[in-house]
Design an enzyme around this catalytic site. Structure first.
Site, PDB file in Angstrom:
ATOM      1  N   ASN A  93       0.809  -1.226   0.000  1.00  0.00           N
ATOM      2  CA  ASN A  93       0.000   0.000   0.000  1.00  0.00           C
ATOM      3  C   ASN A  93       0.843   1.278   0.000  1.00  0.00           C
ATOM      4  OD1 ASN A  93      -2.472   1.771   0.938  1.00  0.00           O
ATOM      5  ND2 ASN A  93      -0.889   2.026   2.514  1.00  0.00           N
ATOM      6  N   SER A 145      -4.179   2.473  -8.487  1.00  0.00           N
ATOM      7  CA  SER A 145      -4.999   3.695  -8.533  1.00  0.00           C
ATOM      8  C   SER A 145      -5.757   3.701  -9.859  1.00  0.00           C
ATOM      9  CB  SER A 145      -4.114   4.931  -8.458  1.00  0.00           C
ATOM     10  OG  SER A 145      -4.859   6.087  -8.796  1.00  0.00           O
ATOM     11  N   TYR A 158       3.423   9.172 -11.371  1.00  0.00           N
ATOM     12  CA  TYR A 158       2.498   8.404 -10.515  1.00  0.00           C
ATOM     13  C   TYR A 158       1.666   7.421 -11.349  1.00  0.00           C
ATOM     14  CZ  TYR A 158      -1.141   7.670  -6.940  1.00  0.00           C
ATOM     15  OH  TYR A 158      -2.023   7.118  -6.028  1.00  0.00           O
ATOM     16  N   ALA A 159       1.128   7.905 -12.481  1.00  0.00           N
ATOM     17  CA  ALA A 159       0.293   7.030 -13.328  1.00  0.00           C
ATOM     18  C   ALA A 159       1.117   5.862 -13.875  1.00  0.00           C
ATOM     19  CB  ALA A 159      -0.324   7.833 -14.467  1.00  0.00           C
ATOM     20  N   ALA A 160       2.375   6.154 -14.255  1.00  0.00           N
ATOM     21  CA  ALA A 160       3.248   5.074 -14.759  1.00  0.00           C
ATOM     22  C   ALA A 160       3.496   4.047 -13.661  1.00  0.00           C
ATOM     23  CB  ALA A 160       4.562   5.656 -15.267  1.00  0.00           C
ATOM     24  N   LYS A 162       1.566   3.348 -11.109  1.00  0.00           N
ATOM     25  CA  LYS A 162       0.339   2.622 -10.768  1.00  0.00           C
ATOM     26  C   LYS A 162      -0.091   1.673 -11.894  1.00  0.00           C
ATOM     27  CE  LYS A 162      -0.081   4.203  -6.655  1.00  0.00           C
ATOM     28  NZ  LYS A 162      -0.034   3.293  -5.496  1.00  0.00           N
ATOM     29  N   ILE A 191      -9.792   9.291  -2.590  1.00  0.00           N
ATOM     30  CA  ILE A 191     -10.045   8.915  -1.195  1.00  0.00           C
ATOM     31  C   ILE A 191      -9.523  10.028  -0.279  1.00  0.00           C
ATOM     32  CG2 ILE A 191      -9.701   7.119   0.559  1.00  0.00           C
ATOM     33  CD1 ILE A 191     -11.086   6.094  -2.059  1.00  0.00           C
TER      34      ILE A 191
HETATM   35  P1  NAP Z   1      -0.863   8.609   2.738  1.00  0.00           P
HETATM   36  O1  NAP Z   1      -1.946   9.019   3.672  1.00  0.00           O
HETATM   37  O2  NAP Z   1       0.101   9.630   2.266  1.00  0.00           O
HETATM   38  O3  NAP Z   1      -0.070   7.384   3.400  1.00  0.00           O
HETATM   39  C1  NAP Z   1       1.039   6.824   2.758  1.00  0.00           C
HETATM   40  C2  NAP Z   1       1.691   5.772   3.630  1.00  0.00           C
HETATM   41  O4  NAP Z   1       2.851   5.268   2.946  1.00  0.00           O
HETATM   42  C3  NAP Z   1       2.151   6.316   4.963  1.00  0.00           C
HETATM   43  O5  NAP Z   1       1.921   5.360   5.974  1.00  0.00           O
HETATM   44  C4  NAP Z   1       3.647   6.496   4.755  1.00  0.00           C
HETATM   45  O6  NAP Z   1       4.334   6.395   5.998  1.00  0.00           O
HETATM   46  C5  NAP Z   1       3.967   5.322   3.820  1.00  0.00           C
HETATM   47  N1  NAP Z   1       5.198   5.504   3.051  1.00  0.00           N
HETATM   48  C6  NAP Z   1       5.515   6.524   2.207  1.00  0.00           C
HETATM   49  N2  NAP Z   1       6.744   6.345   1.692  1.00  0.00           N
HETATM   50  C7  NAP Z   1       7.213   5.175   2.202  1.00  0.00           C
HETATM   51  C8  NAP Z   1       8.419   4.445   2.050  1.00  0.00           C
HETATM   52  N3  NAP Z   1       9.414   4.872   1.256  1.00  0.00           N
HETATM   53  N4  NAP Z   1       8.572   3.278   2.712  1.00  0.00           N
HETATM   54  C9  NAP Z   1       7.581   2.825   3.531  1.00  0.00           C
HETATM   55  N5  NAP Z   1       6.424   3.464   3.719  1.00  0.00           N
HETATM   56  C10 NAP Z   1       6.236   4.637   3.068  1.00  0.00           C
HETATM   57  O7  NAP Z   1      -1.467   7.945   1.408  1.00  0.00           O
HETATM   58  P2  NAP Z   1      -2.885   7.257   1.112  1.00  0.00           P
HETATM   59  O8  NAP Z   1      -3.751   8.262   0.466  1.00  0.00           O
HETATM   60  O9  NAP Z   1      -3.344   6.507   2.306  1.00  0.00           O
HETATM   61  O10 NAP Z   1      -2.450   6.231  -0.042  1.00  0.00           O
HETATM   62  C11 NAP Z   1      -2.161   4.859   0.214  1.00  0.00           C
HETATM   63  C12 NAP Z   1      -1.993   4.155  -1.118  1.00  0.00           C
HETATM   64  O11 NAP Z   1      -3.195   4.299  -1.880  1.00  0.00           O
HETATM   65  C13 NAP Z   1      -0.872   4.747  -1.987  1.00  0.00           C
HETATM   66  O12 NAP Z   1      -0.215   3.719  -2.678  1.00  0.00           O
HETATM   67  C14 NAP Z   1      -1.624   5.634  -2.951  1.00  0.00           C
HETATM   68  O13 NAP Z   1      -0.908   5.819  -4.145  1.00  0.00           O
HETATM   69  C15 NAP Z   1      -2.889   4.836  -3.147  1.00  0.00           C
HETATM   70  N6  NAP Z   1      -4.007   5.649  -3.614  1.00  0.00           N
HETATM   71  C16 NAP Z   1      -4.506   6.664  -2.869  1.00  0.00           C
HETATM   72  C17 NAP Z   1      -5.568   7.411  -3.365  1.00  0.00           C
HETATM   73  C18 NAP Z   1      -6.194   8.538  -2.605  1.00  0.00           C
HETATM   74  O14 NAP Z   1      -7.098   9.194  -3.140  1.00  0.00           O
HETATM   75  N7  NAP Z   1      -5.786   8.816  -1.371  1.00  0.00           N
HETATM   76  C19 NAP Z   1      -6.117   7.119  -4.621  1.00  0.00           C
HETATM   77  C20 NAP Z   1      -5.572   6.076  -5.354  1.00  0.00           C
HETATM   78  C21 NAP Z   1      -4.527   5.336  -4.840  1.00  0.00           C
HETATM   79  P3  NAP Z   1       5.711   7.175   6.344  1.00  0.00           P
HETATM   80  O15 NAP Z   1       5.525   8.575   5.867  1.00  0.00           O
HETATM   81  O16 NAP Z   1       5.875   7.021   7.781  1.00  0.00           O
HETATM   82  O17 NAP Z   1       6.767   6.441   5.594  1.00  0.00           O
END
Ligand code: NAP
Length: 250
Positions: A93, A145, A158-160, A162, A191
């Site tokens: 994730n 995503s 990001y799109a690449a 995902k 989200i």
């Molecule tokens: P978020 O709130 O920014 O949380 C991201 C998480 O990833 C945090 O726990 C962060 O913890 C961890 N992280 C970041 N870099 C890291 C690294 N190098 N190593 C280990 N952990 C790392 O993001 P989110 O919105 O929950 O998104 C979660 C996933 O869903 C992502 O893959 C995102 O691309 C995908 N997504 C989100 C949305 C949306 O609308 N929110 C839509 C489509 C897809 P630390 O900062 O402590 O490392």
């Protein structure tokens, strides 16, 4: 108790979608290991998950690790395997955005997004696939995503990453189906998390107009799908991408 006695790793579970997934897993009886980079947030989630345990013997582990670094992932995954004995469920994730028009995007920002979002799933899957094959069955769930399906302005990196996750998911699903490992992807739409907080209000209004169900998603909406894919009810499903997006992509 959908996941009683299951052992799960969830990357990036200190906030947002990953945190909702970790909470759902713990409430359903799983032992869980959380991977992330920020120690304060790891300490906080350790306590929060301990507080919602449904069985006093449930194990909660947190590991400080940058998932883009193979050696770090290998080290902490082996520690988790030692503590849990095995791993049944892996949820990839962790992810970041570094948005810019391609014309203005630095090579560093392109590489960082690919490394954290895509290279990371090579790292975790490569390290864990052999141990997971030894289980009677295992589940891998990759959080992609809808942007990986349809692209997005200002998000070539990001799109690449995902879209790459989707190709990886389908390929690995074919490689390990005979070993009883299901590999699926979830493609969230918009989200409400810290990741999307920084999007300007005007753009959010535009996005909302394109969501048929007329609301932004909550982390729990994604956790519900991941919980299904992690449990026994999804045993006959592999190599699929599930959009959870209020109908944005159909
Ligand atoms: P978020 O709130 O920014 O949380 C991201 C998480 O990833 C945090 O726990 C962060 O913890 C961890 N992280 C970041 N870099 C890291 C690294 N190098 N190593 C280990 N952990 C790392 O993001 P989110 O919105 O929950 O998104 C979660 C996933 O869903 C992502 O893959 C995102 O691309 C995908 N997504 C989100 C949305 C949306 O609308 N929110 C839509 C489509 C897809 P630390 O900062 O402590 O490392």
């Amino acid at each position: 108790m959908h996941l009683k006695n299951k052992k799960a790793i969830v990357t990036g579970a200190t906030k947002g979608i990953g945190k909702a997934i970790a909470q759902a897993f713990v409430k359903h009886g799983a032992d869980i290991a959380v991977f992330a980079t920020n120690q304060d947030r790891l300490n906080r989630i350790q306590k929060e998950l301990e507080d919602i345990k449904v069985d006093p013997n449930q194990k909660i582990i947190t590991k400080k690790v940058d998932v883009s670094k193979y050696a770090e992932v290998e080290k902490v995954s082996n520690e988790v395997l030692n503590e849990f004995g095995h791993v049944d469920i892996l949820v990839n994730n962790a992810g970041i955005t570094k948005d810019a028009l391609l014309m203005k995007m630095s090579e560093e920002d392109f590489d960082r997004v690919i490394d954290i979002n895509l290279k990371s799933i090579y790292n975790t899957c490569k390290v864990l696939i052999r141990p997971m094959i030894k289980n009677s069955k295992s589940k891998i769930i990759n959080i992609s995503s809808i942007v990986g399906l349809i692209g997005n302005f200002g998000q070539t990196n990001y799109a690449a990453s995902k879209a790459g996750m989707i190709g990886f998911t389908k390929s690995l699903a074919k490689e390990v189906a005979s070993k009883n490992i299901n590999v699926n992807a979830v493609a969230p739409g918009f989200i409400e998390t810290e990741m999307t907080e920084k999007i300007p209000e005007k753009i959010k209004e535009q996005i909302l107009k394109n969501i048929p169900l007329k609301r932004f998603g909550k982390p729990q909406d994604i956790a519900n799908m991941v919980l299904f894919l992690a449990g026994d009810d999804s045993d006959f499903i592999t190599g699929q991408v599930f959009a959870v997006d209020g109908g944005m992509v159909m």
